[in-house]
Design an enzyme around this catalytic site. Structure first.
Site, short mmCIF file in Angstrom:
data_model
loop_
_atom_site.label_atom_id
_atom_site.label_comp_id
_atom_site.label_asym_id
_atom_site.label_seq_id
_atom_site.Cartn_x
_atom_site.Cartn_y
_atom_site.Cartn_z
N ASP B 102 0.86 -1.17 0.00
CA ASP B 102 0.00 0.00 0.00
C ASP B 102 0.90 1.23 0.00
O ASP B 102 2.12 1.12 0.06
CB ASP B 102 -0.95 -0.02 1.20
N PHE B 106 -2.48 5.55 4.45
CA PHE B 106 -3.58 5.20 5.34
C PHE B 106 -3.11 4.95 6.76
O PHE B 106 -3.72 5.43 7.73
CB PHE B 106 -4.32 3.97 4.80
N ASP B 276 -8.67 -7.04 0.48
CA ASP B 276 -7.69 -7.24 1.55
C ASP B 276 -8.34 -6.84 2.86
O ASP B 276 -9.19 -5.95 2.87
CB ASP B 276 -6.43 -6.39 1.34
N CYS B 314 -14.54 -28.51 7.08
CA CYS B 314 -13.34 -27.83 6.60
C CYS B 314 -12.20 -28.81 6.43
O CYS B 314 -11.96 -29.66 7.28
CB CYS B 314 -12.96 -26.71 7.58
N CYS B 316 -8.97 -28.01 6.22
CA CYS B 316 -7.66 -27.44 6.56
C CYS B 316 -6.95 -28.26 7.62
O CYS B 316 -7.57 -29.05 8.34
CB CYS B 316 -7.78 -25.98 6.99
N CYS B 319 -8.47 -28.10 11.18
CA CYS B 319 -9.70 -28.85 11.40
C CYS B 319 -9.47 -30.35 11.29
O CYS B 319 -10.21 -31.14 11.87
CB CYS B 319 -10.78 -28.37 10.43
N HIS B 344 -6.55 -21.40 10.11
CA HIS B 344 -7.90 -21.80 9.70
C HIS B 344 -8.64 -20.66 9.03
O HIS B 344 -9.27 -20.84 7.98
CB HIS B 344 -8.71 -22.31 10.88
#
Lengths: 398, 406
Positions: B102, B106, B276, B314, B316, B319, B344
């Site tokens: 970026d 900001f 994002d 899930c 992943c 999990c 996760h």
């Protein structure tokens, strides 16, 4: 009860097998080999376990401390299926030990006839043999250590004798409460008294246990007194039974323990090093005396470790140790780690712990090799002397 | 596209190829110097050159395609000069896929006490020694050039959408003036893609002017900024809808700071491609897991004895290996708790990205949206703003909504 099928191999001269206590093989080497390093930070819950890529060798032993499981009930652990299931570390061997040198230090003042007291971040915890056995049975470790009354080196003789009596009584309690026939290591204490160490060791040697846990070290005794205390214990123990010590972590202390006949070690050495940002660099090959990169004085490092927080590493694009096979050295540079430490990112600890654990386990590998080749004493001498030289050089360069 | 794959270096550092559509929604392949991405996609935020506690292998496992680095933080430590000297951020982190930085503006405005915006740039007090400092558009681009990300962001004059009045108009025009300065200062247009940012608050007239101004400059991509700052959802989606309708079809549209899974689904339906947000990783550090039904708070006492995984469906690593009870006992005490949840949650976001992409490509986007909404709002209480947005997007979600309370 689920039995661990995979045998754990240490040096070729001896092996430590689980789960059945009758399948032990006698070592051929009269000098007791250090078979296996009980690795891993005492924190059961540390970031390395099973989460980071291949941080420990598959058959490492992991100590597990009951106090770190606050927040989860024994029943739930049992429902999950025990430690192996809960941590999803099926290839590992777990040992349950009450003492954790970071978060559960023995509080000898508060220990009483009912139970052992520990100082934890959540306050003082008193645990009685029955509670302990219940917790252990829910965890289903591969072996566990009986509850002990550990005292530091400076207590009175009377207090020390009491600790031996209590520890023996609790050992018998644990044995009688042990319904499921699990593998038990008997605890031996005795503080800094040679006589009490003898007494305790002789008593425990008579009990029906599968190994021995030697407590009360790493609590304030000096390295010089320790050697005699260790042999006072090991001289009384059968040759073919494993001996496990907690609280000895520095490489020199490990070597001292090995010389006295200790097989298993767990310590906070890697944990504390990592916390401080220190990376182990000691030569893993025992005859590589002079290729260590000396980073002395200002950065706080020495021939065995470097301080990754030091500004000299800001632009260093080499790995921590060139020849190291760990994930961290294969993927990252000192510059990156230096940055992560300086901005207090969690990843710094994870990556460094992987490396330090890998190095430390490699050290034990070297020890085993030296023993197999009958060169342990020489290995130890070389190691200690090269340390001394380096420290001498550091001191005289100021 | 045989000719394209025969070239080892693309003529431009960004190429968007739309593979499928449903009304305004698109699924595309986005080719960047370091990675071939699939949109819609979510970009996790790796503020200081790392995503909190996760290794690069884990990020690859999860399916992260582009990671965001914060210019402000990296310029402070370890400095963009050092990163440049060591070969750029990709090499520094050893991240083989794509990066986006970026502008730094900001963070300054939101983090620094005495930040102020003038025509020159953003003036602020150095957090290191309190000295007055100035971040100009030129300086921002130079820093980003040194860091070396695939996509870099123009310095814009960002105001919160909750502010009203002439400040918004001033900020919008200034953003247009600054984009020219950014373009002029950009030294590596063949390796790094400079995205312009559409400002204009909630005012459609201002937004329109800004869009047209940026499109005239023919940038590689466009971001919709100034949202995700507390404005009401109804205003939020309308701004996104207006911008995506006006931005060119063949360039990526990046909605900055978004966000919640629901917001991403809606924005994708309206034609946005990239997102994002710190939300998934930040909420992980507070013990909250993302699940299809919404969120799961692992710190809750009820979790202490729950031996199911976070999400039984899930796939992943977390999990597949750990129970809610175990994570519960970790989250309050140990770094590993938040690492597991970050893993996760990011997996969840990347799976959402993959699902959006594939459902559009495979011609079942409306079905996907309906299933998503039904799972999140089983009682049919889909928020009105979502219904309105879906109507504009041309997606029939009447099966998910109950007009009358049952």
């Amino acid at each position: 009860m689920e039995q661990r099928k995979s045998p754990v191999r240490g040096s070729a001269a001896g092996q430590l097998s689980f789960p059945n206590s009758d399948s032990r093989s006698a070592p051929h080497n009269p000098q007791r080999p250090a078979r296996f390093h009980l690795s891993g930070p005492p924190y059961l819950l540390s970031s390395f376990s099973g989460f980071s890529p291949a941080p420990v060798q598959p058959a490492s032993l992991l100590p597990c401390f009951f106090s770190s499981l606050e927040g989860i009930s024994p029943k739930t652990i049992s429902n999950i299926g025990g430690l192996h299931q809960m941590l999803s570390l099926h290839q590992h061997i777990f040992a349950a030990v009450p003492r954790d040198s970071i978060i559960a230090l023995p509080e000898h003042d508060s220990t009483n006839k009912y139970g052992a007291s520990f100082q934890t971040p959540g306050g003082r915890l008193l645990i009685k043999p029955a509670e302990y056995v219940e917790l252990v049975s829910s965890m289903k470790p591969d072996f566990w250590v009986t509850l002990a009354d550990e005292v530091p080196a400076w207590v009175s003789d009377k207090r020390n004798r009491t600790s031996v009596d209590r520890t023996l009584r609790w050992l018998d309690d644990c044995l009688s409460l042990n319904k499921t026939g699990t593998t038990i290591f008997g605890s031996i204490v005795g503080g800094s008294s040679i006589e009490e160490r003898h007494r305790c060791a002789q008593e425990v040697a008579q009990r029906n246990v599968s190994g021995y846990w030697i407590g009360g070290f790493g609590l304030g005794e000096s390295m010089d007194e320790r050697a005699a205390l260790l042999t006072a214990v090991t001289d009384n123990l059968p040759e073919d039974m494993p001996r496990h010590v907690s609280g000895l972590g520095l490489p020199e202390e490990v070597l001292q323990g090995v010389a006295a006949g200790i097989d298993l070690f767990d310590s906070t050495y890697v944990y504390h090093l990592t916390l401080g940002g220190f990376a182990l660099t000691f030569p893993l090959e025992r005859n590589k005396g002079d290729n260590a990169d000396y980073q002395l004085s200002d950065s706080g490092g020495d021939d065995m470790k470097i301080n990754l927080k030091a500004t000299i590493y800001r632009k260093d694009t080499s790995p921590i140790v060139e020849s190291c096979n760990c994930f961290t050295c294969q993927n990252h540079t000192k510059a990156y780690l230096n940055h992560l430490f300086n901005v207090h990112e969690m990843l710094a600890q994870t990556l460094l712990e992987i490396h330090n654990t890998h190095q430390y386990l490699g050290f034990f590998c070297s020890i085993r090799k030296a023993i197999e080749e009958g060169k342990f004493e020489q290995f130890r001498r070389n190691f200690v002397e090269s340390r001394r030289e380096c420290l001498f050089a550091a001191a005289s360069s100021d | 596209m045989a000719w394209f794959s025969a070239c080892s270096i693309p003529a431009v550092p960004l190429f968007l190829q739309v593979l499928g559509r449903f009304n305004r929604a698109r699924a595309a392949q986005l080719t960047l110097p370091h990675y071939l991405c699939q949109t819609p996609l979510f970009m996790p935020v790796g503020t200081q050159g790392t995503i909190k506690g996760l290794t690069k292998n884990q990020l690859e496992e999860i399916g992260c395609q582009i990671i965001l680095g914060n210019t402000y933080h990296l310029a402070l430590r370890p400095t963009s000069e050092l990163i440049d000297e060591l070969g750029g951020l990709h090499k520094f982190m050893n991240w083989p896929r794509a990066l986006l930085t970026d502008s730094g503006g900001f963070q300054m405005v939101s983090l620094l006490h005495l930040a102020d915006i003038t025509e020159k740039g953003v003036t602020f007090q150095s957090p290191v020694d309190g000295k007055p400092m100035l971040l100009t558009p030129e300086e921002s681009i130079q820093i980003q050039n040194r860091i070396g990300a695939d996509i870099i962001m123009a310095l814009d004059d960002v105001v919160r959408t909750t502010i009203t009045g002439p400040r918004i108009e001033e900020a919008m025009y200034r953003t247009l003036r600054w984009i020219d300065r950014c373009i002029a200062a950009h030294k590596r247009p063949n390796e790094q893609n400079l995205f312009g940012i559409v400002q204009g608050g909630l005012d459609p007239v201002l937004r329109d002017i800004c869009v047209r101004g940026l499109v005239e400059r023919n940038l590689p991509g466009y971001a919709i900024g100034g949202l995700a700052g507390g404005e009401d959802k109804d205003s939020f989606w309308r701004v996104v809808a207006q911008c995506t309708a006006a931005l060119p079809e063949d360039k990526p549209r990046y909605v900055m700071g978004v966000g919640y899974p629901l917001d991403i689904v809606v924005c994708s339906a309206l034609g946005a491609d990239m997102y994002d947000c710190v939300y998934p990783t930040r909420t992980a550090r507070f013990g909250t897991a993302l699940v299809p039904e919404g969120v799961l708070k692992l710190k809750h006492q009820a979790m202490a004895n729950d031996i199911r995984p976070i999400d039984p469906m899930c796939e992943c690593m977390v999990c597949k290996n750990y129970t809610r009870a175990y994570i519960h006992c970790l989250v309050t005490k140990d770094a590993m708790g938040s690492q597991l949840l970050s893993y996760h949650n990011l997996y969840y976001m990347m799976k959402l990205s993959r699902d959006l992409h594939s459902s559009i490509v495979e011609g079942r986007f409306p079905e996907f949206v309906c299933k998503f909404l039904q799972t999140m709002f089983p009682k049919g209480d889909v928020p009105e703003w979502v219904c309105n947005a879906m109507e504009v997007a041309g997606i029939d979600i009447s099966s998910c909504c109950h007009e009358m309370k049952v």
